[in-house]
Design an enzyme around this catalytic site. Structure first.
Site, PDB file in Angstrom:
ATOM      1  N   GLY A  14       0.911  -1.267   0.167  1.00 55.33           N
ATOM      2  CA  GLY A  14       0.246  -0.077  -0.288  1.00 55.33           C
ATOM      3  C   GLY A  14       0.897   0.999  -0.376  1.00 55.33           C
ATOM      4  N   ARG A  41      -4.327 -10.476  -4.026  1.00 50.10           N
ATOM      5  CA  ARG A  41      -3.886 -10.509  -4.678  1.00 50.10           C
ATOM      6  C   ARG A  41      -2.438  -9.522  -4.657  1.00 50.10           C
ATOM      7  NH1 ARG A  41      -8.835  -7.094  -3.323  1.00 50.10           N
ATOM      8  NH2 ARG A  41      -6.811  -5.902  -1.770  1.00 50.10           N
ATOM      9  N   SER A  42      -1.300  -9.095  -3.963  1.00 49.90           N
ATOM     10  CA  SER A  42      -0.477  -9.084  -4.327  1.00 49.90           C
ATOM     11  C   SER A  42       0.788  -9.880  -3.775  1.00 49.90           C
ATOM     12  CB  SER A  42      -0.073  -7.556  -3.183  1.00 49.90           C
ATOM     13  OG  SER A  42      -1.005  -6.571  -3.117  1.00 49.90           O
ATOM     14  N   CYS A 130      -3.100  10.652  10.401  1.00 46.19           N
ATOM     15  CA  CYS A 130      -2.169  11.470  10.541  1.00 46.19           C
ATOM     16  C   CYS A 130      -1.853  12.634  10.739  1.00 46.19           C
ATOM     17  CB  CYS A 130      -1.037  11.400   9.288  1.00 46.19           C
ATOM     18  SG  CYS A 130      -3.116  11.048   7.516  1.00 46.19           S
ATOM     19  N   SER A 160      -3.459  10.945  -1.158  1.00 46.96           N
ATOM     20  CA  SER A 160      -3.070   9.796  -0.292  1.00 46.96           C
ATOM     21  C   SER A 160      -3.674   9.233   0.909  1.00 46.96           C
ATOM     22  CB  SER A 160      -1.256  10.075  -0.541  1.00 46.96           C
ATOM     23  OG  SER A 160      -1.166  11.062   0.125  1.00 46.96           O
ATOM     24  N   GLY A 161      -3.491   9.973   1.590  1.00 49.69           N
ATOM     25  CA  GLY A 161      -4.533   9.672   2.863  1.00 49.69           C
ATOM     26  C   GLY A 161      -5.176   8.435   2.604  1.00 49.69           C
ATOM     27  N   ARG A 247     -10.785  17.330   1.904  1.00 48.70           N
ATOM     28  CA  ARG A 247     -10.284  16.887   1.105  1.00 48.70           C
ATOM     29  C   ARG A 247      -9.956  17.813   0.616  1.00 48.70           C
ATOM     30  NH1 ARG A 247      -7.074  12.179   2.304  1.00 48.70           N
ATOM     31  NH2 ARG A 247      -9.466  11.353   2.758  1.00 48.70           N
ATOM     32  N   HIS A 254      -0.685  16.909   4.000  1.00 46.57           N
ATOM     33  CA  HIS A 254      -1.408  17.491   4.842  1.00 46.57           C
ATOM     34  C   HIS A 254      -1.417  19.062   5.495  1.00 46.57           C
ATOM     35  CE1 HIS A 254      -3.870  13.318   4.107  1.00 46.57           C
ATOM     36  NE2 HIS A 254      -3.752  13.671   5.733  1.00 46.57           N
TER      37      HIS A 254
HETATM   38  O1  25A Z   1      -9.038   0.771   7.853  1.00 44.56           O
HETATM   39  P1  25A Z   1      -8.517   2.317   8.207  1.00 44.56           P
HETATM   40  O2  25A Z   1      -7.406   2.435   8.947  1.00 44.56           O
HETATM   41  O3  25A Z   1      -8.707   3.787   8.644  1.00 44.56           O
HETATM   42  O4  25A Z   1      -7.543   2.221   6.278  1.00 44.56           O
HETATM   43  C1  25A Z   1      -8.205   1.814   5.588  1.00 44.56           C
HETATM   44  C2  25A Z   1      -6.800   2.252   4.159  1.00 44.56           C
HETATM   45  O5  25A Z   1      -6.315   3.756   4.324  1.00 44.56           O
HETATM   46  C3  25A Z   1      -5.253   3.371   4.603  1.00 44.56           C
HETATM   47  C4  25A Z   1      -4.625   2.538   3.825  1.00 44.56           C
HETATM   48  O6  25A Z   1      -4.790   2.113   2.190  1.00 44.56           O
HETATM   49  C5  25A Z   1      -6.137   1.181   4.720  1.00 44.56           C
HETATM   50  O7  25A Z   1      -5.805   0.114   3.550  1.00 44.56           O
HETATM   51  N1  25A Z   1      -4.522   4.166   5.238  1.00 44.56           N
HETATM   52  C6  25A Z   1      -4.134   3.838   6.400  1.00 44.56           C
HETATM   53  N2  25A Z   1      -4.062   4.058   7.185  1.00 44.56           N
HETATM   54  C7  25A Z   1      -3.365   5.568   5.929  1.00 44.56           C
HETATM   55  C8  25A Z   1      -2.564   6.649   6.310  1.00 44.56           C
HETATM   56  N3  25A Z   1      -2.179   7.328   7.351  1.00 44.56           N
HETATM   57  C9  25A Z   1      -3.350   5.510   5.166  1.00 44.56           C
HETATM   58  N4  25A Z   1      -3.556   5.975   3.821  1.00 44.56           N
HETATM   59  C10 25A Z   1      -2.343   6.779   3.988  1.00 44.56           C
HETATM   60  N5  25A Z   1      -1.975   7.340   4.646  1.00 44.56           N
HETATM   61  P2  25A Z   1      -3.809   1.454   1.069  1.00 44.56           P
HETATM   62  O8  25A Z   1      -4.187   1.688  -0.263  1.00 44.56           O
HETATM   63  O9  25A Z   1      -2.202   2.616   1.634  1.00 44.56           O
HETATM   64  O10 25A Z   1      -2.864   0.281   1.386  1.00 44.56           O
HETATM   65  C11 25A Z   1      -3.287  -1.307   1.583  1.00 44.56           C
HETATM   66  C12 25A Z   1      -2.718  -2.514   2.156  1.00 44.56           C
HETATM   67  O11 25A Z   1      -2.992  -3.016   2.453  1.00 44.56           O
HETATM   68  C13 25A Z   1      -3.112  -4.635   1.871  1.00 44.56           C
HETATM   69  N6  25A Z   1      -4.257  -5.340   2.824  1.00 44.56           N
HETATM   70  C14 25A Z   1      -5.697  -5.151   2.062  1.00 44.56           C
HETATM   71  N7  25A Z   1      -6.689  -5.592   2.973  1.00 44.56           N
HETATM   72  C15 25A Z   1      -5.818  -7.109   3.384  1.00 44.56           C
HETATM   73  C16 25A Z   1      -4.410  -6.575   2.806  1.00 44.56           C
HETATM   74  N8  25A Z   1      -3.553  -7.042   3.668  1.00 44.56           N
HETATM   75  C17 25A Z   1      -3.664  -8.547   4.082  1.00 44.56           C
HETATM   76  N9  25A Z   1      -4.376  -9.108   4.525  1.00 44.56           N
HETATM   77  C18 25A Z   1      -5.731  -8.089   3.624  1.00 44.56           C
HETATM   78  N10 25A Z   1      -6.767  -8.338   3.611  1.00 44.56           N
HETATM   79  C19 25A Z   1      -3.173  -3.489   0.692  1.00 44.56           C
HETATM   80  O12 25A Z   1      -2.626  -5.367  -0.078  1.00 44.56           O
HETATM   81  C20 25A Z   1      -2.195  -2.807   0.835  1.00 44.56           C
HETATM   82  O13 25A Z   1      -0.885  -3.186   0.886  1.00 44.56           O
HETATM   83  P3  25A Z   1      -3.624  -5.748  -1.121  1.00 44.56           P
HETATM   84  O14 25A Z   1      -2.921  -6.316  -1.726  1.00 44.56           O
HETATM   85  O15 25A Z   1      -5.030  -5.665  -1.254  1.00 44.56           O
HETATM   86  O16 25A Z   1      -3.605  -4.563  -2.329  1.00 44.56           O
HETATM   87  C21 25A Z   1      -2.332  -4.096  -2.952  1.00 44.56           C
HETATM   88  C22 25A Z   1      -3.270  -3.446  -4.425  1.00 44.56           C
HETATM   89  O17 25A Z   1      -3.924  -4.194  -4.966  1.00 44.56           O
HETATM   90  C23 25A Z   1      -4.467  -3.176  -6.195  1.00 44.56           C
HETATM   91  N11 25A Z   1      -6.070  -3.586  -4.864  1.00 44.56           N
HETATM   92  C24 25A Z   1      -6.349  -2.935  -3.801  1.00 44.56           C
HETATM   93  N12 25A Z   1      -8.126  -3.059  -3.927  1.00 44.56           N
HETATM   94  C25 25A Z   1      -8.418  -3.420  -5.090  1.00 44.56           C
HETATM   95  C26 25A Z   1      -7.397  -3.995  -5.712  1.00 44.56           C
HETATM   96  N13 25A Z   1      -7.519  -4.069  -7.417  1.00 44.56           N
HETATM   97  C27 25A Z   1      -8.600  -4.700  -7.038  1.00 44.56           C
HETATM   98  N14 25A Z   1      -9.546  -5.032  -6.519  1.00 44.56           N
HETATM   99  C28 25A Z   1      -9.746  -4.145  -5.345  1.00 44.56           C
HETATM  100  N15 25A Z   1     -10.926  -4.579  -4.396  1.00 44.56           N
HETATM  101  C29 25A Z   1      -4.205  -2.171  -5.631  1.00 44.56           C
HETATM  102  O18 25A Z   1      -3.307  -1.475  -6.793  1.00 44.56           O
HETATM  103  C30 25A Z   1      -2.850  -2.363  -4.690  1.00 44.56           C
HETATM  104  O19 25A Z   1      -2.280  -1.196  -4.182  1.00 44.56           O
HETATM  105  O1  L14 Z   2      -7.141   7.029  10.796  1.00 40.30           O
HETATM  106  O2  L14 Z   2      -8.130   9.317   4.686  1.00 40.30           O
HETATM  107  O3  L14 Z   2      -5.125   6.643  10.308  1.00 40.30           O
HETATM  108  O4  L14 Z   2      -6.925  11.004   4.803  1.00 40.30           O
HETATM  109  C1  L14 Z   2      -5.246   8.283   8.106  1.00 40.30           C
HETATM  110  C2  L14 Z   2      -5.645   9.061   6.920  1.00 40.30           C
HETATM  111  C3  L14 Z   2      -7.651   8.093   8.505  1.00 40.30           C
HETATM  112  C4  L14 Z   2      -8.325   8.907   7.024  1.00 40.30           C
HETATM  113  C5  L14 Z   2      -6.215   6.661   9.981  1.00 40.30           C
HETATM  114  C6  L14 Z   2      -6.971  10.310   4.973  1.00 40.30           C
HETATM  115  C7  L14 Z   2      -6.923   7.001   8.442  1.00 40.30           C
HETATM  116  C8  L14 Z   2      -7.365   9.425   6.463  1.00 40.30           C
END
Ligand code: 25A
Ligand code: L14
Length: 350
Positions: A14, A41-42, A130, A160-161, A247, A254
């Site tokens: 991610g 997926r990855s 963040c 990107s958040g 946003r 940010h």
């Molecule tokens: O619930 P929260 O805490 O609010 O967080 C929600 C999301 O916000 C991001 C992060 O997304 C998180 O999933 N995030 C959280 N804190 C953040 C912050 N401070 C923040 N972003 C920015 N600042 P992300 O896209 O950055 O990372 C997601 C990662 O999690 C892996 N993952 C998801 N489900 C998983 C898992 N790993 C293990 N088991 C699970 N069940 C995810 O891996 C990624 O590394 P991935 O393999 O699912 O996805 C990798 C690439 O695959 C593509 N893709 C994603 N979803 C889909 C998809 N392709 C097709 N269909 C989809 N539905 C994308 O290219 C992705 O990059």
């Molecule tokens: O709670 O989308 O860590 O800018 C961090 C990214 C909440 C949303 C968290 C965003 C997320 C936030």
């Protein structure tokens, strides 16, 4: 010989996970082995760590066998599913999601502010949101020196958040709009809600879902995480906090307009600036005569929190405005997580 650690990165592919790998590589942490974990997926994808090529694996509970430290950022539900499995197997987890932040057993830590809380961990340490991290890095030195009564914050949060997919969607919208094509929206403002709107050339005053009181969950998190970090009580009544989270069409970094009231009404801007200039993790960029102030484009890729536009509220004694910027994926997420891990080691807790 110093201990060497087996480290797992959950969500390695991610936006935050990629940076966790890079920040771990750049850290002082002695690493014996790194496991890159993501969803099916990855699996099979390759990434570099300190000159080695590593292959991403699909996460299962047994992925955590023999792991000492987990850095996780794969969404709240993934953390809830796997972190208890990792703890059961003896690992300590630094979790970047919102899953455990309000658990009273889980320290919520920004090392510059409350590293002393780490010793209370029971296997999980939470990384704050963040927007909260960069605000408390800037405000804690002020609170320590002058006391703090109230915070009114408006955020300007980068795409990107919301993760790598949201960032990709934003770039595509910008390209399509400039090519005269309609913009498609499937993720923002928030994946989990019913309607989606374009972010390119727009502003979206919704981050995360709405609560019954009309605030978004992101606003709720800023309020209660700030109280937990600064006052060790998520409902502390002596520090008033309110937030509006927006946003903006910026990829990374940010911005925050922070209005705050200190207890010591004799404090001046010069006093505040002096405190901020020596505060850990803070860089003062504040020179209106030369148009110097923090900007996301300049903060991107760096680990500091930038503060500028510091000025008094002319009509309220002890009240001030400032503008705070940081890279949301580094200090707001991956770097803070790695700093928490370094601090755990420094304190003999890992
Ligand atoms: O619930 P929260 O805490 O609010 O967080 C929600 C999301 O916000 C991001 C992060 O997304 C998180 O999933 N995030 C959280 N804190 C953040 C912050 N401070 C923040 N972003 C920015 N600042 P992300 O896209 O950055 O990372 C997601 C990662 O999690 C892996 N993952 C998801 N489900 C998983 C898992 N790993 C293990 N088991 C699970 N069940 C995810 O891996 C990624 O590394 P991935 O393999 O699912 O996805 C990798 C690439 O695959 C593509 N893709 C994603 N979803 C889909 C998809 N392709 C097709 N269909 C989809 N539905 C994308 O290219 C992705 O990059
Ligand atoms: O709670 O989308 O860590 O800018 C961090 C990214 C909440 C949303 C968290 C965003 C997320 C936030």
């Amino acid at each position: 010989m110093a201990k060497e650690y087996v480290v797992a990165i959950l969500g390695a592919t991610g936006a935050v996970g990629h940076r966790m790998v890079a920040q771990l590589a750049a850290s002082s942490i002695p690493v014996k082995e790194v496991k890159l974990l993501a969803s099916a997926r990855s699996a099979g994808q390759q990434m570099e760590f300190r000159g080695q090529t590593l292959t991403v694996e699909e996460t299962t509970p047994d992925s955590f066998n023999g792991v000492d430290l987990v850095l996780s950022s794969a969404g709240g539900s993934t953390s809830k599913k796997y972190l208890p499995e990792a703890v059961k197997r003896g690992a300590i987890c630094v979790d970047n999601t919102s899953a455990y932040r309000m658990d009273p057993e889980v320290p919520l830590v920004v090392p510059e502010v409350n590293a002393d809380q780490l010793k209370h961990h029971h296997g999980i340490v939470a990384n704050p949101n963040c927007s909260t991290i960069q605000m408390v890095v800037a405000l804690e030195p002020i609170r320590k020196a002058f006391g703090l009564k109230q915070i009114i914050v408006s955020t300007y949060q980068a795409a990107s958040g919301a993760g790598q997919m949201a960032l990709n969607e934003f770039y595509q919208q910008a390209k399509d709009h400039l090519a005269g094509k309609p913009m498609e929206a499937n993720i923002l403002p928030t994946k989990g809600d019913k309607k989606h709107y374009p972010l390119a050339f727009n502003l979206l005053p919704q981050i995360d879902v709405f609560e019954d009181d009309g605030y978004t969950h992101e606003e709720w998190k800023m309020i209660h995480e700030t109280k937990k970090i600064m006052k060790n009580d998520m409902d502390d009544a002596d520090l008033k906090v309110t937030a509006t989270c927006v946003r903006v069409p910026v990829p990374i970094g940010h911005g925050e307009s922070v209005y705050f009231q200190v207890e010591d009404e004799s404090a001046t801007v010069a006093d505040l600036r002096k405190v901020l200039e020596t505060a850990p993790g803070v860089v003062v960029e504040d020179d209106p005569a030369h148009q110097v102030y923090p900007q996301p484009l300049k903060a991107e890729g760096t680990g500091d929190t930038y503060v500028g536009r510091l000025r008094p509220d002319a009509e309220n004694k002890g009240a001030f405005n400032m503008w705070v910027v940081a890279d949301n994926l580094l200090k707001g997420a991956a770097l803070n997580a790695v700093q928490n891990a370094e601090e755990l080691i420094r304190q003999g807790l890992l």
